[in-house]
Design a protein around this motif. Sequence first.
Motif, short mmCIF file in Angstrom:
data_model
loop_
_atom_site.label_atom_id
_atom_site.label_comp_id
_atom_site.label_asym_id
_atom_site.label_seq_id
_atom_site.Cartn_x
_atom_site.Cartn_y
_atom_site.Cartn_z
N ARG A 236 -10.41 7.16 -3.25
CA ARG A 236 -10.61 5.68 -3.91
C ARG A 236 -9.91 5.98 -5.20
O ARG A 236 -10.48 4.77 -5.80
CB ARG A 236 -12.35 6.56 -3.89
N SER A 237 -9.12 7.29 -5.70
CA SER A 237 -9.10 6.61 -7.31
C SER A 237 -8.12 5.68 -7.52
O SER A 237 -8.10 4.93 -8.52
CB SER A 237 -8.46 8.10 -7.67
N ILE A 238 -6.72 5.81 -6.31
CA ILE A 238 -6.03 4.29 -6.34
C ILE A 238 -6.49 3.22 -5.64
O ILE A 238 -5.91 1.60 -6.90
CB ILE A 238 -4.90 5.20 -5.17
N ARG A 239 -7.28 3.59 -5.76
CA ARG A 239 -8.10 1.84 -4.77
C ARG A 239 -8.23 1.34 -6.19
O ARG A 239 -8.65 0.12 -6.46
CB ARG A 239 -8.90 2.02 -3.30
N GLU A 240 -9.25 2.33 -7.00
CA GLU A 240 -10.38 2.07 -8.10
C GLU A 240 -8.75 0.81 -9.33
O GLU A 240 -8.98 0.38 -10.18
CB GLU A 240 -11.04 2.77 -8.77
N GLY A 241 -7.49 1.82 -9.28
CA GLY A 241 -6.82 1.94 -10.10
C GLY A 241 -6.27 0.55 -10.45
O GLY A 241 -6.13 -0.11 -11.38
N ARG A 242 -6.92 -0.39 -9.13
CA ARG A 242 -5.81 -0.98 -9.23
C ARG A 242 -6.98 -2.51 -9.75
O ARG A 242 -5.47 -3.39 -10.21
CB ARG A 242 -6.22 -2.01 -7.45
N LYS A 243 -7.45 -2.15 -10.03
CA LYS A 243 -8.99 -3.36 -11.05
C LYS A 243 -9.14 -2.27 -12.26
O LYS A 243 -9.96 -3.53 -12.93
CB LYS A 243 -10.09 -3.33 -10.42
N HIS B 196 0.65 -1.44 0.16
CA HIS B 196 0.12 -0.18 -0.12
C HIS B 196 0.91 1.42 0.35
O HIS B 196 0.39 2.11 0.48
CB HIS B 196 -1.10 0.15 1.55
N ILE B 197 2.24 0.98 -0.59
CA ILE B 197 3.33 2.30 -1.08
C ILE B 197 2.45 3.40 -1.71
O ILE B 197 2.84 4.80 -1.34
CB ILE B 197 4.79 2.01 -1.04
N GLY B 198 1.42 3.04 -2.17
CA GLY B 198 1.09 3.63 -3.56
C GLY B 198 -0.15 5.39 -2.66
O GLY B 198 -0.15 6.16 -3.56
N GLU B 199 -0.84 4.38 -2.16
CA GLU B 199 -1.64 5.03 -1.23
C GLU B 199 -1.11 6.21 -0.48
O GLU B 199 -1.39 7.49 0.22
CB GLU B 199 -2.83 3.75 0.11
N TYR B 200 0.11 5.43 0.25
CA TYR B 200 0.70 6.82 1.49
C TYR B 200 1.54 7.49 0.28
O TYR B 200 1.14 8.42 0.40
CB TYR B 200 2.34 5.72 2.04
N LEU B 201 1.51 7.39 -0.70
CA LEU B 201 2.88 8.43 -1.70
C LEU B 201 1.70 8.90 -2.52
O LEU B 201 1.90 10.38 -1.82
CB LEU B 201 3.07 7.79 -2.86
N GLY B 202 0.64 8.83 -2.59
CA GLY B 202 -0.78 9.52 -3.22
C GLY B 202 -1.69 10.65 -1.40
O GLY B 202 -1.70 11.61 -2.15
N LEU B 203 -2.17 9.27 -0.94
CA LEU B 203 -2.48 10.45 -0.03
C LEU B 203 -2.03 11.58 1.03
O LEU B 203 -1.77 12.44 0.77
CB LEU B 203 -3.09 9.57 1.47
#
Length: 388
Positions: free
Chosen positions: A286-293, A163-170
């Motif tokens: 929400r955008s990053i979480r959606e990006g996974r799929k 979840h480093i993507g969420e960390y970097l984005g937020l």
Amino acid sequence: MAQEIVYPEEEVVLTKEIDHVRSIVLNRPNQLNVISSKVVSTLAECLEKWERDSSVELVIIKGVGRAFSAGGDLKMFYNGRNLKDSCLEVVYRMYWLCYHIHSFKKTQVALVHGIAMGGGASLMVPMKFSVVTEKTVFSTPEASIGFHTDCGFSYMLSHLPGHIGEYLGLTGARLNGKELVSVGLATYFVPSEKLSELEKCLVSLNSGDESAVKSTIVKFSENVQIDEASILNKLSIINECFCKDTVEDIIKSCETEASKEGSEWIGSVVKGLKRASPTGLKITLRSIREGRKQKLSDCLKKEFRLTMNILRTTISGDVYEGIRALTIDKDNSPKWDPPSLAKVDEEKIDAVFQPFEKEQELHVPDNEEHRWEGKYENSVYAEKKATN
């Protein structure tokens, strides 16, 4: 189009053609090579022309001065805030440019020395070869000013490990050159004093053969060893905190972690999240979480909708307040609307993600023939982790 100041004698993008090699130089050093409408149109025109030209085999991009590119021209957006859709054309072209960089059929090399933030980093990460130095600084700080993780980063960050993507984005946290290679957002680390010589060798190579280009870069590159204090050594904590379903729960988890001995560093993370735009944080997560799929094309279409809805102040004017506080008045005291996460209307968040009418959507191909598949699997950090 929003008003922007470009001096007549200023060539914002320099290009050079040498036999089979083409080079692009971002040339706004006093503005940290921010991406203006002129920069977007020039880059798009060059790449479209060179992709059709059978004599072109290799494209090199770099920035002049202290930055590769500090991202979008925030003042351009701010100046157009009262003009309906003043930035629609440049936003549309920027997203098309992002797709084109991902899917470009010729070999590309980014030489990244200095700041590479947000949209500026989108000119680096998707390249087959992205070379960074000890001076490289990467971040995606958009959420903190009421915007969102854009230019394909809801796709790229969501495909990083854990979840480093969420960390970097937020948080907008910064990574240095060695960390970028380690996590898979860049391919090679080359000391800055060797960068000019590397560029000369790539030009003299006069070929887009990927094996030859790779071999040339490897001769100048160094194996990376991240510092003991690097955030990449704290991935287990980041994963534990940033895997939570909501921004509120992420902050609570970070606060719990910060109370533990040896985890004081995360206290500054909490402060940063609490200073950021509540709306920007909600949209970004929400955008990053959606990006996974989602496919890359789906992410770009979604991000285009988000960008236009945010610029249109569909649910909040936070982006303009964030720009004002950061770059106009520079008081660093934004007044967010709404002021807290609890007051963000979830139905309004849903609304900015809804598709536009067909003719208003971003139209990019749905095929997934693009280069960036997540460099992490081949990164030094992945190899290190596998041996532990």
